[in-house]
Design a protein around this motif. Structure first.
Motif, PDB file in Angstrom:
ATOM      1  N   VAL A 325       0.857  -1.175   0.000  1.00 17.62           N
ATOM      2  CA  VAL A 325       0.000   0.000   0.000  1.00 17.62           C
ATOM      3  C   VAL A 325       0.903   1.237   0.000  1.00 17.62           C
ATOM      4  CG1 VAL A 325      -1.874   1.217   1.177  1.00 17.62           C
ATOM      5  CG2 VAL A 325      -1.714  -1.276   1.366  1.00 17.62           C
ATOM      6  N   VAL A 326       0.610   2.156  -0.921  1.00 15.74           N
ATOM      7  CA  VAL A 326       1.446   3.350  -1.066  1.00 15.74           C
ATOM      8  C   VAL A 326       0.933   4.469  -0.174  1.00 15.74           C
ATOM      9  CG1 VAL A 326       2.086   5.177  -2.702  1.00 15.74           C
ATOM     10  CG2 VAL A 326       2.174   2.774  -3.408  1.00 15.74           C
ATOM     11  N   ALA A 327       1.831   5.078   0.590  1.00 15.28           N
ATOM     12  CA  ALA A 327       1.515   6.286   1.352  1.00 15.28           C
ATOM     13  C   ALA A 327       1.947   7.482   0.506  1.00 15.28           C
ATOM     14  CB  ALA A 327       2.263   6.288   2.679  1.00 15.28           C
ATOM     15  N   TYR A 336       1.726  18.637  -4.968  1.00 16.12           N
ATOM     16  CA  TYR A 336       1.959  18.180  -3.593  1.00 16.12           C
ATOM     17  C   TYR A 336       3.251  18.794  -3.094  1.00 16.12           C
ATOM     18  CZ  TYR A 336       5.092  15.184  -6.185  1.00 16.12           C
ATOM     19  OH  TYR A 336       6.070  14.742  -7.030  1.00 16.12           O
ATOM     20  N   ARG A 337       3.415  18.781  -1.763  1.00 14.08           N
ATOM     21  CA  ARG A 337       4.659  19.296  -1.186  1.00 14.08           C
ATOM     22  C   ARG A 337       5.602  18.143  -0.908  1.00 14.08           C
ATOM     23  NH1 ARG A 337       2.884  21.851   3.922  1.00 14.08           N
ATOM     24  NH2 ARG A 337       5.100  22.077   4.330  1.00 14.08           N
ATOM     25  N   SER A 338       6.894  18.398  -1.078  1.00 11.30           N
ATOM     26  CA  SER A 338       7.864  17.380  -0.660  1.00 11.30           C
ATOM     27  C   SER A 338       8.782  18.012   0.382  1.00 11.30           C
ATOM     28  CB  SER A 338       8.639  16.852  -1.864  1.00 11.30           C
ATOM     29  OG  SER A 338       9.317  17.889  -2.484  1.00 11.30           O
ATOM     30  N   GLY A 349      13.229  -5.064   8.710  1.00 12.41           N
ATOM     31  CA  GLY A 349      13.402  -6.405   9.280  1.00 12.41           C
ATOM     32  C   GLY A 349      12.198  -6.868  10.086  1.00 12.41           C
ATOM     33  N   ASP A 350      11.104  -6.116  10.078  1.00 13.20           N
ATOM     34  CA  ASP A 350       9.872  -6.529  10.754  1.00 13.20           C
ATOM     35  C   ASP A 350       9.371  -7.816  10.096  1.00 13.20           C
ATOM     36  OD1 ASP A 350       6.990  -6.738  11.320  1.00 13.20           O
ATOM     37  OD2 ASP A 350       7.196  -4.738  12.183  1.00 13.20           O
ATOM     38  N   PRO A 351       9.034  -8.859  10.877  1.00 14.65           N
ATOM     39  CA  PRO A 351       8.594 -10.119  10.255  1.00 14.65           C
ATOM     40  C   PRO A 351       7.303  -9.981   9.452  1.00 14.65           C
ATOM     41  CG  PRO A 351       8.368 -10.184  12.655  1.00 14.65           C
ATOM     42  CD  PRO A 351       9.113  -8.931  12.329  1.00 14.65           C
ATOM     43  N   ARG A 352       6.543  -8.895   9.692  1.00 17.10           N
ATOM     44  CA  ARG A 352       5.280  -8.731   8.943  1.00 17.10           C
ATOM     45  C   ARG A 352       5.524  -8.226   7.521  1.00 17.10           C
ATOM     46  NH1 ARG A 352       2.471  -4.862  13.208  1.00 17.10           N
ATOM     47  NH2 ARG A 352       4.572  -4.008  12.987  1.00 17.10           N
ATOM     48  N   GLY A 353       6.695  -7.630   7.280  1.00 14.52           N
ATOM     49  CA  GLY A 353       6.957  -7.099   5.938  1.00 14.52           C
ATOM     50  C   GLY A 353       7.928  -5.943   6.002  1.00 14.52           C
ATOM     51  N   GLU A 354       7.946  -5.150   4.944  1.00 15.71           N
ATOM     52  CA  GLU A 354       8.985  -4.129   4.792  1.00 15.71           C
ATOM     53  C   GLU A 354       8.362  -2.836   4.260  1.00 15.71           C
ATOM     54  OE1 GLU A 354      12.079  -5.323   5.700  1.00 15.71           O
ATOM     55  OE2 GLU A 354      12.871  -3.310   5.393  1.00 15.71           O
ATOM     56  N   VAL A 355       8.862  -1.713   4.727  1.00 15.20           N
ATOM     57  CA  VAL A 355       8.417  -0.430   4.163  1.00 15.20           C
ATOM     58  C   VAL A 355       9.518   0.074   3.234  1.00 15.20           C
ATOM     59  CG1 VAL A 355       7.830   1.969   4.665  1.00 15.20           C
ATOM     60  CG2 VAL A 355       6.927   0.132   6.102  1.00 15.20           C
ATOM     61  N   PHE A 356       9.167   0.243   1.958  1.00 16.71           N
ATOM     62  CA  PHE A 356      10.136   0.723   0.975  1.00 16.71           C
ATOM     63  C   PHE A 356       9.975   2.223   0.785  1.00 16.71           C
ATOM     64  CE2 PHE A 356       9.359  -3.787  -0.150  1.00 16.71           C
ATOM     65  CZ  PHE A 356      10.646  -4.257   0.064  1.00 16.71           C
ATOM     66  N   HIS A 357      11.109   2.919   0.697  1.00  9.93           N
ATOM     67  CA  HIS A 357      11.115   4.382   0.568  1.00  9.93           C
ATOM     68  C   HIS A 357      11.128   4.802  -0.902  1.00  9.93           C
ATOM     69  CE1 HIS A 357      13.143   5.495   4.659  1.00  9.93           C
ATOM     70  NE2 HIS A 357      12.577   4.310   4.753  1.00  9.93           N
ATOM     71  N   ALA A 358      10.523   5.943  -1.180  1.00  9.93           N
ATOM     72  CA  ALA A 358      10.616   6.531  -2.519  1.00  9.93           C
ATOM     73  C   ALA A 358      11.180   7.946  -2.401  1.00  9.93           C
ATOM     74  CB  ALA A 358       9.237   6.571  -3.178  1.00  9.93           C
ATOM     75  N   HIS A 366      16.978  12.859  10.745  1.00  7.67           N
ATOM     76  CA  HIS A 366      15.615  12.873  10.206  1.00  7.67           C
ATOM     77  C   HIS A 366      15.549  12.456   8.750  1.00  7.67           C
ATOM     78  CE1 HIS A 366      14.012  14.521  13.846  1.00  7.67           C
ATOM     79  NE2 HIS A 366      14.965  15.446  13.840  1.00  7.67           N
ATOM     80  N   VAL A 367      14.407  11.834   8.412  1.00  6.20           N
ATOM     81  CA  VAL A 367      14.124  11.458   7.028  1.00  6.20           C
ATOM     82  C   VAL A 367      13.057  12.418   6.505  1.00  6.20           C
ATOM     83  CG1 VAL A 367      13.111   9.643   5.572  1.00  6.20           C
ATOM     84  CG2 VAL A 367      14.746   9.033   7.359  1.00  6.20           C
ATOM     85  N   TYR A 368      13.233  12.865   5.250  1.00  2.14           N
ATOM     86  CA  TYR A 368      12.294  13.804   4.628  1.00  2.14           C
ATOM     87  C   TYR A 368      11.723  13.175   3.354  1.00  2.14           C
ATOM     88  CZ  TYR A 368      14.293  17.120   7.872  1.00  2.14           C
ATOM     89  OH  TYR A 368      14.690  17.749   9.029  1.00  2.14           O
ATOM     90  N   THR A 369      10.441  13.449   3.074  1.00  2.00           N
ATOM     91  CA  THR A 369       9.823  12.897   1.865  1.00  2.00           C
ATOM     92  C   THR A 369      10.407  13.600   0.639  1.00  2.00           C
ATOM     93  OG1 THR A 369       8.010  14.492   1.768  1.00  2.00           O
ATOM     94  CG2 THR A 369       7.643  12.494   3.089  1.00  2.00           C
ATOM     95  N   GLY A 370      10.304  12.888  -0.510  1.00  2.00           N
ATOM     96  CA  GLY A 370      10.891  13.480  -1.714  1.00  2.00           C
ATOM     97  C   GLY A 370       9.956  13.559  -2.902  1.00  2.00           C
ATOM     98  N   GLY A 371       8.870  12.808  -2.921  1.00  2.77           N
ATOM     99  CA  GLY A 371       8.023  12.815  -4.114  1.00  2.77           C
ATOM    100  C   GLY A 371       6.563  12.724  -3.744  1.00  2.77           C
TER     101      GLY A 371
END
Ligand code: AMP
Ligand code: GLY
Length: 422
Positions: A325-327, A336-338, A349-358, A366-371
């Motif tokens: 699911v895309v956030a 949109y703002r980035s 490494g969460d056993p439920r799955g992985e969050v991939f960054h774009a 800190h991590v900042y959004t880009g797109g």
């Protein structure tokens, strides 16, 4: 081997994540990469993925053995050609073959030449012809811009004024394709090709529209599921016989059978499967469901494809389902703002799955959004229900100002039956 992944999206993060886990890989380089890929290998932040000479120079500097090119604009600009000329093994077609994606007219002519089932279409070159066509056809129509548009160059509508507005704007950049509107279920099919052979990867379903219930504007894709529960062996065999085999024969006959990925967008209608489009690369977000399901070594598989040796590479899939699911950023797919500060993310490494960054960036702690599409949360499970639960549970931990997502990814697949031949 030293592997270069070209791009910065969640697709490239998923590829780099799996490549970094391979014992055959010495280092993963990602150009330009994002905040998460920096932890998997080395980012090359000053390399623009759409500048082939810059990509080639980076591959030289870092003695790259294998390159995987994510975005279509890099392929259309000839990045694969330049790298191959330099002796690098490449997953990705030549600029010539990339026209299958970069020109809707080229794609449509290929489909017609090889009698591959697709929607009826005609090319429109000026506004007067567009007006005549809109007046002559009742019901919904699809208009497609000719060039690359990140999934946003298509309008399906029965509103004549909206079609005329969209078509008039699209004519500014070239001919417009006007297509019969197809009702049905959409599938994403990926062929990994080695120049001689093609291997079909598990079929995925992508959610192209921005809103729940498939409402709203087209996007690059708001979520994906793999495998698709209603695709049975009979439908897969029909797709193979009516679409995949004629496509491979056509590519071979025209000297377009390349080393890379061919992505076939398919609408399964009540009259059978129809091709919507070709893309010449991995899908985004489909890659975020495909790659976590791969049980064998990705580096070995891609190396084999890039060297004309697919038959030699082991290929197995986990007997699981993946849902991503895309956030997205507030406003996407319009403005949109980035550069928004991300307040929280689940740990890798969460056993439920992985969050991939774009296209995220890290500054200090800190991590900042880009797109526009910021993260892709992939949940894995023994069935669709548990994969879906896991994806949404991971997403609850993804927090940034204005972030939103569709709440129905995978939901309709519980009820949907495949359309039957009439
Ligand atoms: P394309 O870039 O050609 O795949 O089009 C983007 C999206 O528009 C597709 O993924 C479909 O959801 C939709 N679409 C494209 N062509 C048609 C068609 N002929 N009938 C219905 N929907 C379509
Ligand atoms: N998800 C569709 C695409 O990658 O074009």
């Amino acid at each position: 081997m030293r592997v270069l992944v070209v791009g910065s999206g969640a697709r490239e993060h998923a590829l780099a994540w799996k490549l970094a886990a391979s014992s055959r890989v010495e280092e993963v380089l990602v150009a330009p990469g994002n905040a998460a890929t920096a932890d998997l290998g080395r980012n090359l932040p000053r390399v623009s993925s759409s500048d082939p000479a810059c990509v080639r120079d980076a591959a030289r500097r870092h003695a790259v053995d294998l390159a995987v090119i994510g975005p279509e604009d890099a392929l259309a600009a000839g990045a694969a050609d330049l790298l191959r000329d330099d002796g690098v093994a490449v997953v990705g077609p030549s600029a010539h073959a990339a026209r299958l994606e970069s020109s809707k007219a080229f794609c449509k002519a290929f489909l017609l030449r090889h009698q591959i089932p697709a929607a009826h279409a005609s090319e429109v070159h000026d506004r007067a012809a567009l007006q005549r066509l809109l007046a002559d056809h009742a019901g919904p129509l699809v208009l497609k811009m000719d060039g690359l548009a990140q999934g946003k160059g298509v309008l399906e509508s029965d509103d004549r004024e909206a079609l005329l507005r969209f078509g008039t704007a699209a004519l500014a950049s070239g001919p417009v394709l006007a297509e019969q509107y197809l009702h049905g279920f959409e599938l994403s099919l990926f062929l990994l090709m080695d120049g001689n052979r093609a291997t079909m990867l598990p079929i995925c379903s992508d959610y192209k529209k921005a809103g729940d219930g498939n409402a709203g504007a087209n996007t690059g894709g708001m979520g994906a599921v793999c495998p698709v529960p209603w695709v049975d062996a009979a439908l897969a065999a029909t797709i193979d016989a009516q679409i995949v085999q004629p496509t491979i024969r056509g590519l071979r006959a025209e000297g377009l059978l390349y080393r890379g990925v061919l992505f076939i967008g398919i609408m399964v209608t009540e009259h059978g499967p129809r091709v919507l489009e070709f893309n010449v690369r991995f899908g985004d977000p489909e890659t975020q469901v495909l790659i976590p399901l791969l049980a064998t070594d990705l580096a070995e598989l891609l190396w084999a494809a890039a060297n004309g040796n697919l038959a030699q590479a082991p290929l197995r899939w986990h007997d699981q389902t993946a849902v991503t699911v895309v956030a997205a950023a507030d406003g996407y797919p319009a403005g949109y703002r980035s550069g928004l500060r991300v307040a929280s993310l689940p740990p890798s490494g969460d056993p439920r799955g992985e969050v991939f960054h774009a296209s995220t960036k890290r500054t200090g702690d800190h991590v900042y959004t880009g797109g526009g599409r910021c993260f892709s949360a992939t949940g894995l499970g023994s069935d669709l229900a548990s994969a879906r639960t896991n994806a949404y549970a991971l997403l609850e931990q993804v927090r940034f100002p204005g972030g939103w997502w569709r709440t129905d990814i995978g939901a309709h697949l519980f009820n949907a039956a495949p359309p039957r031949n009439s």
